[in-house]
Design a protein around this motif. Structure first.
Motif, mmCIF file in Angstrom:
data_model
loop_
_atom_site.group_PDB
_atom_site.id
_atom_site.type_symbol
_atom_site.label_atom_id
_atom_site.label_comp_id
_atom_site.label_asym_id
_atom_site.label_seq_id
_atom_site.Cartn_x
_atom_site.Cartn_y
_atom_site.Cartn_z
ATOM 1 N N ALA A 41 15.125 -74.538 21.516
ATOM 2 C CA ALA A 41 14.836 -73.895 22.810
ATOM 3 C C ALA A 41 16.111 -73.358 23.450
ATOM 4 O O ALA A 41 16.151 -72.225 23.951
ATOM 5 C CB ALA A 41 14.165 -74.900 23.736
ATOM 6 N N TYR A 42 17.168 -74.165 23.406
ATOM 7 C CA TYR A 42 18.431 -73.728 24.018
ATOM 8 C C TYR A 42 19.023 -72.528 23.279
ATOM 9 O O TYR A 42 19.544 -71.605 23.900
ATOM 10 C CB TYR A 42 19.443 -74.885 24.047
ATOM 11 N N MET A 43 18.955 -72.562 21.945
ATOM 12 C CA MET A 43 19.520 -71.439 21.173
ATOM 13 C C MET A 43 18.738 -70.152 21.437
ATOM 14 O O MET A 43 19.320 -69.073 21.529
ATOM 15 C CB MET A 43 19.525 -71.740 19.667
ATOM 16 N N TYR A 86 24.994 -78.360 30.521
ATOM 17 C CA TYR A 86 25.840 -79.397 31.144
ATOM 18 C C TYR A 86 25.045 -80.705 31.278
ATOM 19 O O TYR A 86 25.566 -81.780 30.994
ATOM 20 C CB TYR A 86 26.329 -78.957 32.532
ATOM 21 N N TYR A 87 23.795 -80.591 31.719
ATOM 22 C CA TYR A 87 22.975 -81.802 31.855
ATOM 23 C C TYR A 87 22.813 -82.451 30.472
ATOM 24 O O TYR A 87 22.956 -83.670 30.320
ATOM 25 C CB TYR A 87 21.591 -81.481 32.451
ATOM 26 N N HIS A 88 22.520 -81.612 29.484
ATOM 27 C CA HIS A 88 22.263 -82.100 28.124
ATOM 28 C C HIS A 88 23.493 -82.834 27.556
ATOM 29 O O HIS A 88 23.380 -83.949 27.049
ATOM 30 C CB HIS A 88 21.896 -80.895 27.245
ATOM 31 N N THR A 89 24.644 -82.219 27.667
ATOM 32 C CA THR A 89 25.856 -82.832 27.092
ATOM 33 C C THR A 89 26.260 -84.092 27.867
ATOM 34 O O THR A 89 26.632 -85.093 27.261
ATOM 35 C CB THR A 89 27.026 -81.821 27.059
ATOM 36 N N ASP A 90 26.166 -84.024 29.192
ATOM 37 C CA ASP A 90 26.535 -85.204 30.000
ATOM 38 C C ASP A 90 25.616 -86.388 29.670
ATOM 39 O O ASP A 90 26.069 -87.520 29.521
ATOM 40 C CB ASP A 90 26.413 -84.895 31.507
ATOM 41 N N THR A 91 24.325 -86.087 29.559
ATOM 42 C CA THR A 91 23.346 -87.156 29.293
ATOM 43 C C THR A 91 23.556 -87.740 27.890
ATOM 44 O O THR A 91 23.463 -88.952 27.692
ATOM 45 C CB THR A 91 21.899 -86.607 29.434
ATOM 46 N N GLU A 92 23.849 -86.860 26.934
ATOM 47 C CA GLU A 92 24.122 -87.349 25.571
ATOM 48 C C GLU A 92 25.329 -88.285 25.557
ATOM 49 O O GLU A 92 25.306 -89.320 24.892
ATOM 50 C CB GLU A 92 24.430 -86.163 24.652
ATOM 51 N N LEU A 99 17.006 -87.446 28.384
ATOM 52 C CA LEU A 99 17.317 -86.054 28.001
ATOM 53 C C LEU A 99 16.282 -85.063 28.526
ATOM 54 O O LEU A 99 16.614 -83.921 28.841
ATOM 55 C CB LEU A 99 17.408 -85.938 26.472
ATOM 56 N N LEU A 100 15.045 -85.509 28.616
ATOM 57 C CA LEU A 100 13.966 -84.585 29.016
ATOM 58 C C LEU A 100 13.640 -84.613 30.507
ATOM 59 O O LEU A 100 13.083 -83.655 31.035
ATOM 60 C CB LEU A 100 12.690 -84.901 28.224
ATOM 61 N N PHE A 101 13.965 -85.725 31.152
ATOM 62 C CA PHE A 101 13.600 -85.849 32.575
ATOM 63 C C PHE A 101 14.816 -86.268 33.392
ATOM 64 O O PHE A 101 15.478 -87.258 33.062
ATOM 65 C CB PHE A 101 12.456 -86.870 32.747
ATOM 66 N N ASP A 102 15.047 -85.515 34.438
ATOM 67 C CA ASP A 102 16.212 -85.764 35.297
ATOM 68 C C ASP A 102 15.777 -86.657 36.459
ATOM 69 O O ASP A 102 15.208 -86.174 37.444
ATOM 70 C CB ASP A 102 16.734 -84.411 35.800
ATOM 71 N N GLU A 103 16.088 -87.940 36.336
ATOM 72 C CA GLU A 103 15.597 -88.898 37.349
ATOM 73 C C GLU A 103 16.216 -88.665 38.720
ATOM 74 O O GLU A 103 15.688 -89.118 39.736
ATOM 75 C CB GLU A 103 15.847 -90.334 36.888
ATOM 76 N N LYS A 104 17.340 -87.937 38.760
ATOM 77 C CA LYS A 104 17.990 -87.714 40.057
ATOM 78 C C LYS A 104 17.422 -86.489 40.782
ATOM 79 O O LYS A 104 17.793 -86.199 41.907
ATOM 80 C CB LYS A 104 19.501 -87.529 39.851
ATOM 81 N N ASP A 139 14.459 -83.947 42.424
ATOM 82 C CA ASP A 139 13.179 -84.033 43.132
ATOM 83 C C ASP A 139 12.038 -83.643 42.196
ATOM 84 O O ASP A 139 10.896 -84.028 42.379
ATOM 85 C CB ASP A 139 13.165 -83.078 44.337
ATOM 86 N N TYR A 140 12.388 -82.811 41.214
ATOM 87 C CA TYR A 140 11.394 -82.424 40.211
ATOM 88 C C TYR A 140 11.954 -82.758 38.819
ATOM 89 O O TYR A 140 12.562 -81.913 38.154
ATOM 90 C CB TYR A 140 11.072 -80.921 40.325
ATOM 91 N N PRO A 141 11.779 -84.029 38.381
ATOM 92 C CA PRO A 141 12.441 -84.498 37.141
ATOM 93 C C PRO A 141 12.072 -83.712 35.884
ATOM 94 O O PRO A 141 12.830 -83.727 34.907
ATOM 95 C CB PRO A 141 11.966 -85.952 37.021
ATOM 96 N N ALA A 142 10.922 -83.022 35.897
ATOM 97 C CA ALA A 142 10.453 -82.375 34.650
ATOM 98 C C ALA A 142 11.040 -80.977 34.444
ATOM 99 O O ALA A 142 10.574 -80.238 33.577
ATOM 100 C CB ALA A 142 8.941 -82.317 34.638
ATOM 101 N N TRP A 143 12.078 -80.615 35.199
ATOM 102 C CA TRP A 143 12.598 -79.246 35.068
ATOM 103 C C TRP A 143 13.143 -78.962 33.661
ATOM 104 O O TRP A 143 13.030 -77.836 33.170
ATOM 105 C CB TRP A 143 13.645 -78.923 36.140
ATOM 106 N N ILE A 144 13.655 -79.984 33.009
ATOM 107 C CA ILE A 144 14.174 -79.774 31.635
ATOM 108 C C ILE A 144 12.988 -79.669 30.671
ATOM 109 O O ILE A 144 12.917 -78.746 29.862
ATOM 110 C CB ILE A 144 15.085 -80.937 31.197
#
Lengths: 170, 244
Positions: B24-26, B60-66, B205-210, B212-217
């Motif tokens: 998806a990212y590529m 950035y979110y992906h790499t930080d979370t990894e 990796l898929l949900f950003d708990e911080k 307001d809308y965690p499912a944006w990824i």
């Protein structure tokens, strides 16, 4: 008619775009040898371009060729130094593209990862050359374009003939 | 290991969601690169700026979370050529962050930084002029002269082609990283993490708990996939909801 510098630089920029497209055809209708051949011819054209640039700017005693700024000004020396370094940068970028071709391509097979690297280096070369040509076009002044064409692309020397044919192809 | 354009037909382990994410990212990166190449009008440039921001927010979110939840808990294992995959993974994240920063800074500062700065006039003249004050005066004189001689239109073209080059560099760094990660890091994840641990990592990796809308990824990834792959993602989501 445009100045020889403009004619050659346009062809050189177009040719790099062409090579980039050809890279995506490797393994289908193109080979790595073919790509290397195209790039080698581009380098040969670059040498021709540098010669024409030299005659226009550094060696501007010819009456029809000159610079847009006075050679008396101190800033001209700085500008010429920048031009020389920018030209060297283009040569470095040529080496980088060639290095990818020689060191990362194995057995003439271009895997997607190496293709990306090669395309990246070609784009970097195209940007470097475009910058260089932009400065050259900006500071050079070609008063008599007919004489300029005859001198660099229209004479009977082997190098002028080769360059003219290459420009026509592009 | 599927390529970034291959159809993904199954997820053997939860961490295999990385294949979907990378694909998806590529796909998105390729689109941004294409737009950067042909970007001419101010309108298309605004769109490019938005797309690049979107790309960077995700990567950035992906790499930080990894770094925290995937490679963080793992033990590195030396490869036959001496490389350490986890160590390299972190370094590659830094390369991506730097490349992303270069491109985003270009856009953010486009109104205050002149494209003439791409000619590295400062560095070039510094080779010959050692006095800082004199150097700065010379640099300013040359930059001002070139700006005047080139004019607005050519300066704009210079800016755009350098931005395009930066975006290509970012895409290539991202591609190399994804490929390395799939080849050398995912096997370590599968060896060292239980299924539950993998699901916990995938959830991050898929949900950003911080947010307001965690499912944006999750939503973004799904939007880039073909229907059959989207079903795989939905199935994995259900598994996460059930087990965590």
């Amino acid at each position: 008619m445009d100045c020889s510098l403009i004619i050659i630089s346009k062809s050189m920029e177009a040719n790099l775009l062409f090579i980039e497209k050809e890279i995506y055809k490797v393994g289908i209708t193109q080979s790595m040898n073919g790509i290397e051949n195209h790039l080698t011819r581009w380098i040969q054209a670059f040498a021709g371009y540098a010669e024409v640039e030299d005659a226009h700017i550094r060696n501007s005693s010819t009456s029809s060729l000159n610079m847009t700024i006075s050679s008396e000004k101190d800033i001209t020396k700085d500008l010429l130094f920048i031009l020389m370094q920018t030209q060297e940068l283009v040569m470095d970028k040529i080496s980088q593209a060639m290095n990818v071709m020689h060191e990362e391509v194995e057995g003439g097979i271009l895997i997607p990862r190496v293709r990306n690297h090669l395309v990246k280096e070609l784009i970097s070369l195209a940007v470097g050359f475009a910058d260089y040509a932009e400065i050259v076009n900006t500071v050079s002044l070609c008063v008599d374009k007919n004489t300029c064409f005859t001198q660099f692309l229209g004479n009977n020397s082997t190098s002028a003939k080769w360059l003219k044919d290459w420009v026509k192809e592009n | 290991m599927p390529g970034f354009i291959d159809d993904i037909v199954e997820l053997q382990d939860p961490i295999d969601v990385m294949y979907l994410m990378h694909k998806a990212y590529m796909k998105h990166s390729e689109e941004v690169e294409k737009n950067a190449k042909y970007c001419q009008s101010d309108e298309s440039f605004k769109m490019l700026s938005t797309q690049l921001s979107e790309w960077l927010i995700h990567i950035y979110y992906h790499t930080d979370t990894e770094d925290i939840y995937m490679t963080g808990p793992l033990k590195d294992k030396k490869l036959h050529d001496g490389r350490l995959p986890l160590h390299e993974n972190v370094s590659e994240h830094d390369v991506i962050r730097t490349s992303g920063h270069v491109a985003s800074e270009s856009i953010a500062n486009m109104s205050i930084i002149s494209p003439v700065s791409y000619f590295s006039i400062n560095n070039i003249l510094a080779m010959e002029e050692k006095n800082h004050a004199t150097l700065m005066t010379k640099v300013k004189s040359v930059e001002d002269l070139l700006k005047e001689l080139l004019g607005h239109s050519k300066l704009n073209t210079i800016f755009r082609r350098h931005l395009y080059e930066q975006i290509v560099a970012l895409k290539v760094a991202e591609y190399d990283h994804f490929e390395n990660e799939e080849a050398f890091v995912l096997p370590l994840v599968k060896d060292q993490m239980t299924k539950l641990e993998q699901l916990q990592c995938v959830e991050k990796l898929l949900f950003d708990e911080k947010s307001d809308y965690p499912a944006w990824i999750y939503d973004f990834i799904k939007s880039q996939l073909v229907p059959r792959e989207a079903v795989l993602l939905d199935t994995l989501r259900k598994e996460i909801e059930e087990l965590i």
